[in-house]
Write an enzyme that holds these catalytic residues in place. Structure first.
Site, PDB file in Angstrom:
ATOM      1  N   GLY A  46       0.751  -1.158   0.124  1.00 47.67           N
ATOM      2  CA  GLY A  46      -0.043   0.131  -0.185  1.00 47.67           C
ATOM      3  C   GLY A  46       0.821   1.190   0.092  1.00 47.67           C
ATOM      4  O   GLY A  46       2.072   1.132   0.479  1.00 47.67           O
ATOM      5  N   GLN A  51       3.050   9.906   1.236  1.00 52.05           N
ATOM      6  CA  GLN A  51       4.329   9.195   1.335  1.00 52.05           C
ATOM      7  C   GLN A  51       5.170   9.428   0.063  1.00 52.05           C
ATOM      8  O   GLN A  51       6.476   9.192   0.045  1.00 52.05           O
ATOM      9  CB  GLN A  51       4.167   7.825   1.151  1.00 52.05           C
ATOM     10  CG  GLN A  51       3.563   7.133   2.598  1.00 52.05           C
ATOM     11  CD  GLN A  51       3.453   5.761   2.649  1.00 52.05           C
ATOM     12  OE1 GLN A  51       2.462   5.316   2.174  1.00 52.05           O
ATOM     13  NE2 GLN A  51       4.289   4.966   3.401  1.00 52.05           N
ATOM     14  N   CYS A  88       5.912  -0.359   7.290  1.00 48.48           N
ATOM     15  CA  CYS A  88       5.327   0.828   6.572  1.00 48.48           C
ATOM     16  C   CYS A  88       6.591   1.532   5.712  1.00 48.48           C
ATOM     17  O   CYS A  88       7.764   1.445   6.266  1.00 48.48           O
ATOM     18  CB  CYS A  88       5.412   2.206   7.642  1.00 48.48           C
ATOM     19  SG  CYS A  88       4.726   3.503   6.744  1.00 48.48           S
ATOM     20  N   LEU A  89       6.358   1.724   4.768  1.00 50.94           N
ATOM     21  CA  LEU A  89       7.706   2.280   3.774  1.00 50.94           C
ATOM     22  C   LEU A  89       8.264   3.505   4.239  1.00 50.94           C
ATOM     23  O   LEU A  89       9.231   3.709   3.714  1.00 50.94           O
ATOM     24  CB  LEU A  89       7.102   2.189   2.522  1.00 50.94           C
ATOM     25  CG  LEU A  89       6.522   0.750   1.553  1.00 50.94           C
ATOM     26  CD1 LEU A  89       5.985   1.113   0.149  1.00 50.94           C
ATOM     27  CD2 LEU A  89       7.529  -0.221   1.496  1.00 50.94           C
ATOM     28  N   HIS A 130      -4.335   1.898   8.009  1.00 56.10           N
ATOM     29  CA  HIS A 130      -2.984   2.082   7.995  1.00 56.10           C
ATOM     30  C   HIS A 130      -3.046   3.467   6.892  1.00 56.10           C
ATOM     31  O   HIS A 130      -2.279   4.387   7.333  1.00 56.10           O
ATOM     32  CB  HIS A 130      -2.031   0.838   7.667  1.00 56.10           C
ATOM     33  CG  HIS A 130      -0.559   1.482   7.445  1.00 56.10           C
ATOM     34  ND1 HIS A 130       0.490   0.868   8.292  1.00 56.10           N
ATOM     35  CD2 HIS A 130       0.107   2.275   6.631  1.00 56.10           C
ATOM     36  CE1 HIS A 130       1.555   1.445   7.910  1.00 56.10           C
ATOM     37  NE2 HIS A 130       1.325   2.204   6.833  1.00 56.10           N
ATOM     38  N   GLU A 131      -3.514   3.248   5.630  1.00 58.36           N
ATOM     39  CA  GLU A 131      -3.334   4.161   4.783  1.00 58.36           C
ATOM     40  C   GLU A 131      -4.365   5.497   4.945  1.00 58.36           C
ATOM     41  O   GLU A 131      -3.773   6.774   4.727  1.00 58.36           O
ATOM     42  CB  GLU A 131      -3.852   3.613   3.205  1.00 58.36           C
ATOM     43  CG  GLU A 131      -2.835   2.333   2.812  1.00 58.36           C
ATOM     44  CD  GLU A 131      -1.209   2.718   2.725  1.00 58.36           C
ATOM     45  OE1 GLU A 131      -0.856   3.750   2.815  1.00 58.36           O
ATOM     46  OE2 GLU A 131      -0.789   1.598   2.998  1.00 58.36           O
ATOM     47  N   HIS A 134      -2.174   7.545   7.206  1.00 62.15           N
ATOM     48  CA  HIS A 134      -1.275   8.443   6.563  1.00 62.15           C
ATOM     49  C   HIS A 134      -1.982   9.643   6.114  1.00 62.15           C
ATOM     50  O   HIS A 134      -1.411  10.775   6.119  1.00 62.15           O
ATOM     51  CB  HIS A 134      -0.676   7.783   5.330  1.00 62.15           C
ATOM     52  CG  HIS A 134       0.463   6.714   5.492  1.00 62.15           C
ATOM     53  ND1 HIS A 134       1.595   7.308   6.101  1.00 62.15           N
ATOM     54  CD2 HIS A 134       0.633   5.553   5.346  1.00 62.15           C
ATOM     55  CE1 HIS A 134       2.581   6.460   6.293  1.00 62.15           C
ATOM     56  NE2 HIS A 134       1.978   5.310   5.846  1.00 62.15           N
TER      57      HIS A 134
HETATM   58 ZN    ZN Z   1       2.750   3.458   5.611  1.00 60.97          ZN
END
Ligand code: ZN
Length: 173
Positions: A46, A51, A88-89, A130-131, A134
């Protein structure tokens, strides 16, 4: 298609609530393609617009069932509880066991302009939570208990963030 650099913890864009998307146009379709390419290359399941430095309420995902994108998503219902190892990226290399609802209903708009109402459980529910976090300027670090968060901040301060090292699990299990 192009790849974006992924913003990591410390970048203020990750702490700023994103604005609603006002128009689903060609630029947004291109952004979706580029974000998917960036996500697959990472690799991740995702990716939210902040991000990649874009403050719009938009995310893309693929948990193995093909790519998806949601414009102006909103979690409208949650239930249950589920503990899962989450990464998380934007916090590369670190994983945390986090409790979140196990079942969610997500409302939003698809890239085709159609209204979406998706009921999800398991990994997809986790991803939606999670998204959307963000998009509100929250990171998974905000979901940790005080002790684990302290531990995470110490690791980030001392070792930095990198996905080159082997994945590191932080906190008690
Ligand atoms: Zn993330």
């Amino acid at each position: 298609m192009a790849r974006y650099p992924i913003r990591v913890f410390g970048d203020p864009v990750l702490r700023t609530p994103a604005s609603d998307v006002v128009e689903i146009d060609a630029a947004l379709h291109r952004l979706a393609d580029d974000m998917l390419e960036t996500m697959y290359a990472a690799p991740g399941v995702g990716l939210a617009a902040p991000q990649v430095g874009i403050q719009q309420r938009f995310f893309v995902y693929d948990i193995g069932d093909g790519p998806g994108a949601v414009v102006n998503p909103r979690i409208v219902a949650t239930s249950g509880e589920w503990k899962y190892d989450e990464g998380c990226l934007s916090v590369p290399g670190l994983y945390f066991e986090i409790v979140r609802p196990g079942l969610v209903t997500l409302e939003g708009t698809g890239l085709d302009g159609q209204r979406l109402l998706i009921e999800a459980d398991g990994l997809l529910a986790r991803l939606f939570l999670h998204e959307t976090d963000h998009l509100d300027g929250h990171l998974l670090l905000d979901r940790l208990d005080k002790r684990t968060r302290k531990q995470a901040m110490r690791i980030i301060r001392e070792d930095g963030l990198s996905d080159e090292q082997s994945p590191r699990h932080v906190g008690s299990r």
